[in-house]
Design a protein around this motif. Structure first.
Motif, PDB file in Angstrom:
ATOM      1  N   VAL A  74      41.595  44.455  45.880  1.00 42.67           N
ATOM      2  CA  VAL A  74      42.025  43.420  44.931  1.00 42.67           C
ATOM      3  C   VAL A  74      41.404  42.071  45.292  1.00 42.67           C
ATOM      4  O   VAL A  74      40.910  41.338  44.421  1.00 42.67           O
ATOM      5  N   LEU A  75      41.391  41.725  46.580  1.00 48.17           N
ATOM      6  CA  LEU A  75      40.853  40.430  46.998  1.00 48.17           C
ATOM      7  C   LEU A  75      39.346  40.334  46.766  1.00 48.17           C
ATOM      8  O   LEU A  75      38.833  39.271  46.388  1.00 48.17           O
ATOM      9  N   VAL A  76      38.628  41.429  46.991  1.00 53.37           N
ATOM     10  CA  VAL A  76      37.173  41.408  46.809  1.00 53.37           C
ATOM     11  C   VAL A  76      36.806  41.119  45.352  1.00 53.37           C
ATOM     12  O   VAL A  76      35.873  40.354  45.073  1.00 53.37           O
ATOM     13  N   VAL A  77      37.544  41.712  44.413  1.00 55.84           N
ATOM     14  CA  VAL A  77      37.199  41.540  42.999  1.00 55.84           C
ATOM     15  C   VAL A  77      37.901  40.352  42.368  1.00 55.84           C
ATOM     16  O   VAL A  77      37.586  39.994  41.229  1.00 55.84           O
ATOM     17  N   LEU A  78      38.814  39.725  43.089  1.00 61.92           N
ATOM     18  CA  LEU A  78      39.605  38.644  42.494  1.00 61.92           C
ATOM     19  C   LEU A  78      38.756  37.512  41.910  1.00 61.92           C
ATOM     20  O   LEU A  78      39.077  37.022  40.814  1.00 61.92           O
ATOM     21  N   PRO A  79      37.668  37.059  42.565  1.00 62.10           N
ATOM     22  CA  PRO A  79      36.881  35.976  41.961  1.00 62.10           C
ATOM     23  C   PRO A  79      36.270  36.344  40.614  1.00 62.10           C
ATOM     24  O   PRO A  79      35.920  35.453  39.820  1.00 62.10           O
ATOM     25  N   LEU A  80      36.129  37.645  40.328  1.00 66.38           N
ATOM     26  CA  LEU A  80      35.535  38.082  39.069  1.00 66.38           C
ATOM     27  C   LEU A  80      36.555  38.207  37.946  1.00 66.38           C
ATOM     28  O   LEU A  80      36.182  38.357  36.781  1.00 66.38           O
ATOM     29  N   LEU A  81      37.834  38.162  38.288  1.00 60.89           N
ATOM     30  CA  LEU A  81      38.879  38.374  37.293  1.00 60.89           C
ATOM     31  C   LEU A  81      39.084  37.131  36.437  1.00 60.89           C
ATOM     32  O   LEU A  81      38.972  35.997  36.923  1.00 60.89           O
ATOM     33  N   PRO A  82      39.401  37.310  35.166  1.00 61.02           N
ATOM     34  CA  PRO A  82      39.742  36.148  34.331  1.00 61.02           C
ATOM     35  C   PRO A  82      41.027  35.500  34.835  1.00 61.02           C
ATOM     36  O   PRO A  82      41.875  36.149  35.454  1.00 61.02           O
ATOM     37  N   THR A  83      41.169  34.240  34.552  1.00 53.05           N
ATOM     38  CA  THR A  83      42.317  33.481  35.046  1.00 53.05           C
ATOM     39  C   THR A  83      43.643  34.106  34.623  1.00 53.05           C
ATOM     40  O   THR A  83      44.621  34.088  35.379  1.00 53.05           O
ATOM     41  N   ALA A  84      43.671  34.694  33.433  1.00 53.41           N
ATOM     42  CA  ALA A  84      44.918  35.272  32.928  1.00 53.41           C
ATOM     43  C   ALA A  84      45.431  36.403  33.810  1.00 53.41           C
ATOM     44  O   ALA A  84      46.636  36.675  33.843  1.00 53.41           O
ATOM     45  N   LEU A  85      44.546  37.071  34.544  1.00 48.73           N
ATOM     46  CA  LEU A  85      44.953  38.200  35.377  1.00 48.73           C
ATOM     47  C   LEU A  85      45.367  37.779  36.791  1.00 48.73           C
ATOM     48  O   LEU A  85      45.845  38.607  37.565  1.00 48.73           O
ATOM     49  N   LEU A  86      45.183  36.520  37.133  1.00 52.19           N
ATOM     50  CA  LEU A  86      45.510  36.083  38.492  1.00 52.19           C
ATOM     51  C   LEU A  86      47.002  36.197  38.787  1.00 52.19           C
ATOM     52  O   LEU A  86      47.396  36.447  39.926  1.00 52.19           O
ATOM     53  N   ALA A  87      47.825  35.996  37.744  1.00 49.90           N
ATOM     54  CA  ALA A  87      49.271  36.099  37.950  1.00 49.90           C
ATOM     55  C   ALA A  87      49.693  37.513  38.309  1.00 49.90           C
ATOM     56  O   ALA A  87      50.789  37.725  38.835  1.00 49.90           O
ATOM     57  N   LEU A  88      48.842  38.492  38.051  1.00 52.25           N
ATOM     58  CA  LEU A  88      49.103  39.869  38.455  1.00 52.25           C
ATOM     59  C   LEU A  88      48.392  40.207  39.754  1.00 52.25           C
ATOM     60  O   LEU A  88      48.972  40.832  40.657  1.00 52.25           O
ATOM     61  N   ALA A  89      47.131  39.777  39.873  1.00 55.17           N
ATOM     62  CA  ALA A  89      46.307  40.172  41.020  1.00 55.17           C
ATOM     63  C   ALA A  89      46.782  39.545  42.325  1.00 55.17           C
ATOM     64  O   ALA A  89      46.874  40.225  43.359  1.00 55.17           O
ATOM     65  N   LEU A  90      47.096  38.252  42.319  1.00 51.75           N
ATOM     66  CA  LEU A  90      47.515  37.586  43.561  1.00 51.75           C
ATOM     67  C   LEU A  90      48.840  38.135  44.098  1.00 51.75           C
ATOM     68  O   LEU A  90      48.940  38.439  45.286  1.00 51.75           O
ATOM     69  N   PRO A  91      49.871  38.291  43.260  1.00 53.10           N
ATOM     70  CA  PRO A  91      51.099  38.908  43.779  1.00 53.10           C
ATOM     71  C   PRO A  91      50.877  40.342  44.272  1.00 53.10           C
ATOM     72  O   PRO A  91      51.509  40.765  45.246  1.00 53.10           O
ATOM     73  N   LEU A  92      49.994  41.099  43.616  1.00 55.07           N
ATOM     74  CA  LEU A  92      49.709  42.458  44.070  1.00 55.07           C
ATOM     75  C   LEU A  92      49.069  42.437  45.455  1.00 55.07           C
ATOM     76  O   LEU A  92      49.427  43.232  46.336  1.00 55.07           O
ATOM     77  N   ALA A  93      48.122  41.512  45.651  1.00 60.40           N
ATOM     78  CA  ALA A  93      47.489  41.390  46.965  1.00 60.40           C
ATOM     79  C   ALA A  93      48.506  40.968  48.019  1.00 60.40           C
ATOM     80  O   ALA A  93      48.485  41.462  49.162  1.00 60.40           O
ATOM     81  N   GLN A  94      49.416  40.063  47.662  1.00 57.45           N
ATOM     82  CA  GLN A  94      50.452  39.629  48.594  1.00 57.45           C
ATOM     83  C   GLN A  94      51.424  40.755  48.905  1.00 57.45           C
ATOM     84  O   GLN A  94      51.888  40.902  50.039  1.00 57.45           O
ATOM     85  N   TYR A  95      51.740  41.541  47.886  1.00 61.54           N
ATOM     86  CA  TYR A  95      52.632  42.684  48.109  1.00 61.54           C
ATOM     87  C   TYR A  95      51.992  43.661  49.102  1.00 61.54           C
ATOM     88  O   TYR A  95      52.644  44.128  50.045  1.00 61.54           O
ATOM     89  N   ALA A  96      50.718  43.956  48.897  1.00 61.92           N
ATOM     90  CA  ALA A  96      50.014  44.850  49.818  1.00 61.92           C
ATOM     91  C   ALA A  96      49.986  44.268  51.217  1.00 61.92           C
ATOM     92  O   ALA A  96      50.145  44.993  52.212  1.00 61.92           O
ATOM     93  N   SER A  97      49.807  42.954  51.330  1.00 63.14           N
ATOM     94  CA  SER A  97      49.802  42.297  52.633  1.00 63.14           C
ATOM     95  C   SER A  97      51.145  42.454  53.330  1.00 63.14           C
ATOM     96  O   SER A  97      51.207  42.685  54.546  1.00 63.14           O
ATOM     97  N   GLY A  98      52.237  42.330  52.564  1.00 66.24           N
ATOM     98  CA  GLY A  98      53.566  42.518  53.143  1.00 66.24           C
ATOM     99  C   GLY A  98      53.789  43.941  53.623  1.00 66.24           C
ATOM    100  O   GLY A  98      54.370  44.171  54.694  1.00 66.24           O
ATOM    101  N   VAL A  99      53.314  44.921  52.849  1.00 63.52           N
ATOM    102  CA  VAL A  99      53.426  46.321  53.261  1.00 63.52           C
ATOM    103  C   VAL A  99      52.654  46.554  54.547  1.00 63.52           C
ATOM    104  O   VAL A  99      53.128  47.235  55.467  1.00 63.52           O
ATOM    105  N   VAL A 100      51.444  45.982  54.629  1.00 63.53           N
ATOM    106  CA  VAL A 100      50.631  46.125  55.841  1.00 63.53           C
ATOM    107  C   VAL A 100      51.363  45.550  57.051  1.00 63.53           C
ATOM    108  O   VAL A 100      51.395  46.156  58.129  1.00 63.53           O
ATOM    109  N   ARG A 101      51.980  44.384  56.888  1.00 61.84           N
ATOM    110  CA  ARG A 101      52.679  43.746  58.003  1.00 61.84           C
ATOM    111  C   ARG A 101      53.820  44.620  58.514  1.00 61.84           C
ATOM    112  O   ARG A 101      53.978  44.829  59.721  1.00 61.84           O
ATOM    113  N   ALA A 102      54.635  45.138  57.590  1.00 66.50           N
ATOM    114  CA  ALA A 102      55.763  45.974  57.994  1.00 66.50           C
ATOM    115  C   ALA A 102      55.290  47.294  58.591  1.00 66.50           C
ATOM    116  O   ALA A 102      55.828  47.764  59.600  1.00 66.50           O
ATOM    117  N   ALA A 103      54.273  47.908  57.972  1.00 65.28           N
ATOM    118  CA  ALA A 103      53.770  49.185  58.474  1.00 65.28           C
ATOM    119  C   ALA A 103      53.138  49.025  59.848  1.00 65.28           C
ATOM    120  O   ALA A 103      53.267  49.904  60.716  1.00 65.28           O
TER     121      ALA A 103
END
Length: 410
Positions: free
Chosen positions: A87-116
């Motif tokens: 998600v982070l690699v492709v994020l600069p290519l995403l339209p602004t409208a999708l950032l509200a979905l992409a950034l929280p998804l990346a943060q969610y994955a980051s939280g899962v990684v931390r707990a795991a």
């Protein structure tokens, strides 16, 4: 380094991967500037996206260990790292409208990684050595961030903010590959079993927690202290600016925080490994509150430096020790869930600290630091009381004590 002899080689290698990933994982520092700058969003829109991302981070921390108990901690760590990195690699290519979905998804994955990652360390290391193991991973993570934040600023100003996200994504993908290499998959316990092949105990998480009253008190204290602790990321820099200390002064104070952690995290874990964990945690919480009390003595760099040193000493005492204590208190079939519960409450301030602290600072700024000091002292005193000799702990059966190294859940 004799006290680290029981920390497995796997944990050292995993911590090395955490360090490399932390060097490039500094995009969260620059997200608001990126959204309001290159992406052209207003402050309100950017704040909403960042806030949703914070909720995603907390949710990932709360659920990562649950996934690990069911599907294996190693597999969950690999999956979440691969998803977040992509998600982070492709994020600069995403339209602004999708950032509200992409950034929280990346943060969610980051939280899962931390707990795991925490759960993976917990099931790999025997009780008695977990404080040292978590100190190693936390110290190297902070070391990576200390290097990464200024490096990220250079990349953002010299190249572009887009490269920050690409580097973060590639670093996260590297961490997935590194983990797959250094953490053995063979001989792993099957999901739904303990490391010794016995079925998980009956009863939900709440039933397990009710038999551990000290742990319940600790979790409540951590919620309180994280609300206090994270004021140094939110209202504290505003307070400095209002009193004539600019961003350079704040940067210096953050550098002091990272430097003290690098110098003292591992030596403290080694020197204090035989001390009562609840005593160390309670003392750490009191020190965090005492740090904010320093701001009541006067405005200026001496008070700010004293505040940051005390706050850092407090987090060195409580953060690593609390993570290890939760692991030691976990039943074998629920190590991931216990780690996930602690991981979630330990970042609850990401959601709560800014709105609550900001509202109080706007309406009654002179009350914020005294309240932080009182809350820190109260949280610490409560944990110290639970750790007093007269407060009896529940006797745990041998298979729950974690006294033997456990198979890595794959």
């Amino acid at each position: 380094m004799q006290g680290f002899k029981d920390v497995p080689r796997t944990v050292w290698l995993l911590a090395a991967g955490v360090f490399v990933n932390a060097v490039v994982s500094c995009t969260f520092v620059f997200v608001f500037v990126y959204l309001t700058g290159p992406r052209g969003l207003g402050a309100a829109q950017a704040g909403l996206i960042v806030g949703i991302g914070g909720v995603g981070l907390v949710a990932g921390n709360f659920t990562g260990g649950w996934y690990g108990d069911r599907f294996g901690h190693r597999g969950v760590l690999l999956t979440a790292s691969a998803l977040g990195g992509a998600v982070l690699v492709v994020l600069p290519l995403l339209p602004t409208a999708l950032l509200a979905l992409a950034l929280p998804l990346a943060q969610y994955a980051s939280g899962v990684v931390r707990a795991a990652n925490s759960a993976l360390v917990a099931v790999t290391v025997p009780e008695g050595s977990r404080r040292q193991a978590f100190a190693v991973t936390r110290c190297l993570s902070n070391g990576g961030f200390t290097l990464g934040a200024p490096l990220g600023a250079l990349i953002a100003t010299g190249l572009s903010y887009d490269w920050l996200f690409v580097a973060d994504g590639l670093g996260t993908l590297f961490f997935a590959l590194w983990t797959a290499w250094v953490v053995p998959a063979g001989g792993a316990a099957r999901p739904g079993e303990t490391a010794h092949g016995s079925p998980p105990g009956r009863g939900g998480l709440w039933r397990e927690l009710r038999t551990r009253p000290a742990l319940l008190v600790l979790l409540g204290a951590i919620v309180v202290i994280d609300l206090v602790y994270r004021q140094h990321y939110t209202t504290f820099p505003v307070f400095l600016a209002d009193h004539g200390l600019d961003t350079r002064a704040y940067g210096l104070l953050i550098a002091i925080n990272g430097g003290v952690i690098l110098l003292l995290e591992i030596p403290a874990a080694l020197a204090l490994r035989r001390c009562s964990p609840l005593h160390l945690i309670g003392t750490g919480l009191v020190l965090v509150g005492a740090g904010y009390a320093m701001l009541m003595l006067g405005v200026g760099m001496p008070a700010a430096v004293a505040m940051m040193v005390l706050l850092t000493l407090g987090e060195i005492l409580y953060k690593t020790t609390a993570t290890a204590y939760v692991a030691d208190e976990s039943p074998e079939h629920a190590v991931g869930r216990f780690q996930s519960l602690y991981a979630g409450v330990s970042v609850s301030g990401v959601v709560l600290a800014a709105p609550l602290g900001g509202a109080l600072y706007d309406t009654a700024p002179d009350l914020l630091w005294p309240l932080c000091a009182v809350l820190g002292a109260a949280a610490g005193a409560t944990v110290l009381v639970m750790g007093a000799p007269g407060a009896r702990r529940r006797a745990r059966p041998a298979h729950e004590t974690g006294s033997r190294p456990r198979a890595v859940a794959g």
